[in-house]
Enzyme design. Structure first.
Site, PDB file in Angstrom:
ATOM      1  N   SER A  81       0.855  -1.190   0.000  1.00  0.00           N
ATOM      2  CA  SER A  81       0.000   0.000   0.000  1.00  0.00           C
ATOM      3  C   SER A  81       0.889   1.236   0.000  1.00  0.00           C
ATOM      4  O   SER A  81       2.036   1.179   0.464  1.00  0.00           O
ATOM      5  CB  SER A  81      -0.876   0.017   1.255  1.00  0.00           C
ATOM      6  OG  SER A  81      -1.420   1.305   1.459  1.00  0.00           O
TER       7      SER A  81
ATOM      8  N   TYR B 221      -1.456  -0.495  10.242  1.00  0.00           N
ATOM      9  CA  TYR B 221      -1.521  -0.821   8.804  1.00  0.00           C
ATOM     10  C   TYR B 221      -0.244  -0.347   8.096  1.00  0.00           C
ATOM     11  O   TYR B 221       0.359  -1.082   7.315  1.00  0.00           O
ATOM     12  CB  TYR B 221      -2.756  -0.148   8.213  1.00  0.00           C
ATOM     13  CG  TYR B 221      -3.018  -0.431   6.751  1.00  0.00           C
ATOM     14  CD1 TYR B 221      -3.593  -1.626   6.353  1.00  0.00           C
ATOM     15  CD2 TYR B 221      -2.709   0.520   5.776  1.00  0.00           C
ATOM     16  CE1 TYR B 221      -3.849  -1.881   5.011  1.00  0.00           C
ATOM     17  CE2 TYR B 221      -2.963   0.274   4.436  1.00  0.00           C
ATOM     18  CZ  TYR B 221      -3.535  -0.919   4.052  1.00  0.00           C
ATOM     19  OH  TYR B 221      -3.794  -1.165   2.718  1.00  0.00           O
TER      20      TYR B 221
ATOM     21  N   LYS C  19       2.488  -2.737   6.318  1.00  0.00           N
ATOM     22  CA  LYS C  19       2.796  -2.639   4.884  1.00  0.00           C
ATOM     23  C   LYS C  19       4.271  -2.308   4.661  1.00  0.00           C
ATOM     24  O   LYS C  19       4.885  -2.795   3.705  1.00  0.00           O
ATOM     25  CB  LYS C  19       1.901  -1.599   4.213  1.00  0.00           C
ATOM     26  CG  LYS C  19       0.424  -2.014   4.165  1.00  0.00           C
ATOM     27  CD  LYS C  19       0.207  -3.312   3.412  1.00  0.00           C
ATOM     28  CE  LYS C  19      -1.261  -3.587   3.141  1.00  0.00           C
ATOM     29  NZ  LYS C  19      -1.468  -4.877   2.454  1.00  0.00           N
TER      30      LYS C  19
HETATM   31  N1  LIG Z   1      -8.590  -0.847  -1.797  1.00  0.00           N
HETATM   32  C1  LIG Z   1      -7.595  -0.002  -1.688  1.00  0.00           C
HETATM   33  O1  LIG Z   1      -7.731   1.215  -1.903  1.00  0.00           O
HETATM   34  C2  LIG Z   1      -6.228  -0.503  -1.298  1.00  0.00           C
HETATM   35  C3  LIG Z   1      -5.159   0.381  -1.368  1.00  0.00           C
HETATM   36  C4  LIG Z   1      -3.893  -0.060  -1.056  1.00  0.00           C
HETATM   37  C5  LIG Z   1      -3.690  -1.367  -0.662  1.00  0.00           C
HETATM   38  N2  LIG Z   1      -4.747  -2.225  -0.579  1.00  0.00           N
HETATM   39  C6  LIG Z   1      -4.458  -3.605  -0.185  1.00  0.00           C
HETATM   40  O2  LIG Z   1      -4.980  -4.482  -1.155  1.00  0.00           O
HETATM   41  C7  LIG Z   1      -5.292  -5.733  -0.551  1.00  0.00           C
HETATM   42  C8  LIG Z   1      -6.729  -6.092  -0.882  1.00  0.00           C
HETATM   43  O3  LIG Z   1      -7.580  -5.115  -0.307  1.00  0.00           O
HETATM   44  P1  LIG Z   1      -9.057  -4.836  -0.835  1.00  0.00           P
HETATM   45  O4  LIG Z   1      -9.273  -3.388  -0.818  1.00  0.00           O
HETATM   46  O5  LIG Z   1      -9.282  -5.594  -2.060  1.00  0.00           O
HETATM   47  O6  LIG Z   1      -9.893  -5.417   0.405  1.00  0.00           O
HETATM   48  P2  LIG Z   1     -11.001  -6.566   0.526  1.00  0.00           P
HETATM   49  O7  LIG Z   1     -11.462  -6.498   1.927  1.00  0.00           O
HETATM   50  O8  LIG Z   1     -11.981  -6.450  -0.579  1.00  0.00           O
HETATM   51  O9  LIG Z   1     -10.146  -7.893   0.293  1.00  0.00           O
HETATM   52  C9  LIG Z   1      -9.402  -8.472   1.302  1.00  0.00           C
HETATM   53  C10 LIG Z   1      -9.509  -9.972   1.215  1.00  0.00           C
HETATM   54  O10 LIG Z   1      -8.733 -10.549   2.271  1.00  0.00           O
HETATM   55  C11 LIG Z   1      -9.498 -11.578   2.887  1.00  0.00           C
HETATM   56  N3  LIG Z   1      -9.023 -11.770   4.250  1.00  0.00           N
HETATM   57  C12 LIG Z   1      -9.097 -10.914   5.294  1.00  0.00           C
HETATM   58  N4  LIG Z   1      -8.586 -11.483   6.391  1.00  0.00           N
HETATM   59  C13 LIG Z   1      -8.167 -12.721   6.036  1.00  0.00           C
HETATM   60  C14 LIG Z   1      -7.576 -13.803   6.733  1.00  0.00           C
HETATM   61  N5  LIG Z   1      -7.300 -13.723   8.045  1.00  0.00           N
HETATM   62  N6  LIG Z   1      -7.268 -14.925   6.050  1.00  0.00           N
HETATM   63  C15 LIG Z   1      -7.553 -15.030   4.733  1.00  0.00           C
HETATM   64  N7  LIG Z   1      -8.137 -14.048   4.018  1.00  0.00           N
HETATM   65  C16 LIG Z   1      -8.433 -12.910   4.664  1.00  0.00           C
HETATM   66  C17 LIG Z   1     -10.940 -11.081   2.804  1.00  0.00           C
HETATM   67  O11 LIG Z   1     -11.838 -12.130   2.972  1.00  0.00           O
HETATM   68  C18 LIG Z   1     -10.934 -10.511   1.395  1.00  0.00           C
HETATM   69  O12 LIG Z   1     -11.135 -11.550   0.457  1.00  0.00           O
HETATM   70  C19 LIG Z   1      -5.030  -5.559   0.941  1.00  0.00           C
HETATM   71  O13 LIG Z   1      -3.750  -6.048   1.251  1.00  0.00           O
HETATM   72  C20 LIG Z   1      -5.086  -4.049   1.115  1.00  0.00           C
HETATM   73  O14 LIG Z   1      -4.351  -3.646   2.236  1.00  0.00           O
HETATM   74  C21 LIG Z   1      -6.020  -1.836  -0.879  1.00  0.00           C
END
Ligand SMILES: NC(=O)c1ccc[n+]([C@@H]2O[C@H](COP(=O)([O-])OP(=O)(O)OC[C@H]3O[C@@H](n4cnc5c(N)ncnc54)[C@H](O)[C@@H]3O)[C@@H](O)[C@H]2O)c1
Length: 257
Positions: A147, A160, A164
């Site tokens: 991130s 967080y 990261k």
């Molecule tokens: N959406 C954004 O703007 C953004 C920005 C930067 C980084 N990220 C990163 O991208 C990644 C995906 O995020 P997202 O926005 O798609 O979120 P999301 O919540 O849609 O997806 C996260 C996934 O992780 C799974 N998960 C959570 N805890 C878990 C566990 N203990 N064991 C197994 N699976 C688990 C959830 O079930 C889900 O499928 C994350 O690492 C997040 O930090 C997201």
């Protein structure tokens, strides 16, 4: 005579596991891989979510298998590896996209919130790597989802951000140790609309306006816009790239205002 032949950017024919692959960015990557012709297992804690995404993967005519996991429990990740070995005979690509967040501040965050976030977001990446690397005996590529919070100070996200930052350092450490067979890279997404955060980043909100204003490309990303970076890092086209963090943020991080 110079040869202009190059390795195509594709995951067709590869065998992939996407942890956190049943929603958000991970799901977009899992389905994007499947659409390109990769066999894909998308896993998370929910059996229903695994089933739903597996059915969508199958619509692309590729192989999949159903298995749940909790990245805080290493044994469940061993089951993912065994499932992939049984279904595909091995694994070429692993994406760690699981996420956890806490908005407790530096002054207030306690052990419970801190441990919850780091256990999923940082230790989880370590457990995914440790569980899956033995299945990648033909070599392969691991892609960890980081991130912008790893390098930009964002208020109310201390655990967080630390997790990261750790993911990016661990990416470099494991890239060095697992070379040359396995390459390990990370993607640092900027602000990405997913079903879970669509309200937070809704158009017209102050938050959204601030982000759009600072972003050279003038907008937040759709989750599908993360897929190309994942395909590149997973594909043989990136055969000389390891220990790298690929920022996909519309220019946000390097833009002053
Ligand atoms: N959406 C954004 O703007 C953004 C920005 C930067 C980084 N990220 C990163 O991208 C990644 C995906 O995020 P997202 O926005 O798609 O979120 P999301 O919540 O849609 O997806 C996260 C996934 O992780 C799974 N998960 C959570 N805890 C878990 C566990 N203990 N064991 C197994 N699976 C688990 C959830 O079930 C889900 O499928 C994350 O690492 C997040 O930090 C997201």
């Amino acid at each position: 005579m110079v040869s202009y032949e190059h390795t195509p950017v594709t995951v067709a024919g590869k065998r992939a596991v996407v942890v956190g692959g049943t929603s958000g960015i991970g799901q977009a990557i899992a389905l994007g891989f499947a659409a390109e012709g990769a066999d894909v297992i998308a896993t998370s804690r929910s059996e229903d979510a695994v089933e739903e995404t597996a059915a969508e993967i199958e619509e692309h005519g590729v192989d999949t298998a159903r298995v749940t996991c909790d990245v805080t429990d290493a044994e469940t990740l061993d089951e993912v590896r065994e499932t992939a070995e049984d279904a595909f005979g091995g694994v070429d690509v692993v994406v760690a996209s699981q996420g956890a967040i806490s908005r407790e501040t530096v002054r207030d965050i306690g052990d419970d919130d801190w441990d919850f976030v780091t256990d999923v977001a940082l230790d989880g990446v370590r457990r995914v790597t440790q569980a899956m690397a033995p299945a990648m005996d033909g070599g392969g590529s691991i892609v960890n989802i980081s991130s912008l919070a790893a390098r930009l100070a964002m208020a109310n996200l201390p655990a967080y951000s630390a997790a990261k930052g750790g993911v990016e350092a661990f990416t470099r450490a494991s890239a060095k140790e697992l070379a040359p067979e396995i390459r390990v890279n990370a993607i640092a997404p900027g602000f990405v609309i997913t079903p879970q955060n669509a309200e937070t980043y809704a158009e017209g909100t102050e938050k959204r306006e601030k982000i759009d204003d600072r972003t050279p490309l003038g907008r937040v990303a759709d989750r599908e816009e993360m897929v190309g970076a994942a395909v590149y890092l997973a594909s043989d086209a990136s055969s000389f790239v390891t220990g790298e963090v690929l920022t996909v943020d519309g220019g946000f991080a390097d833009s002053a205002f």
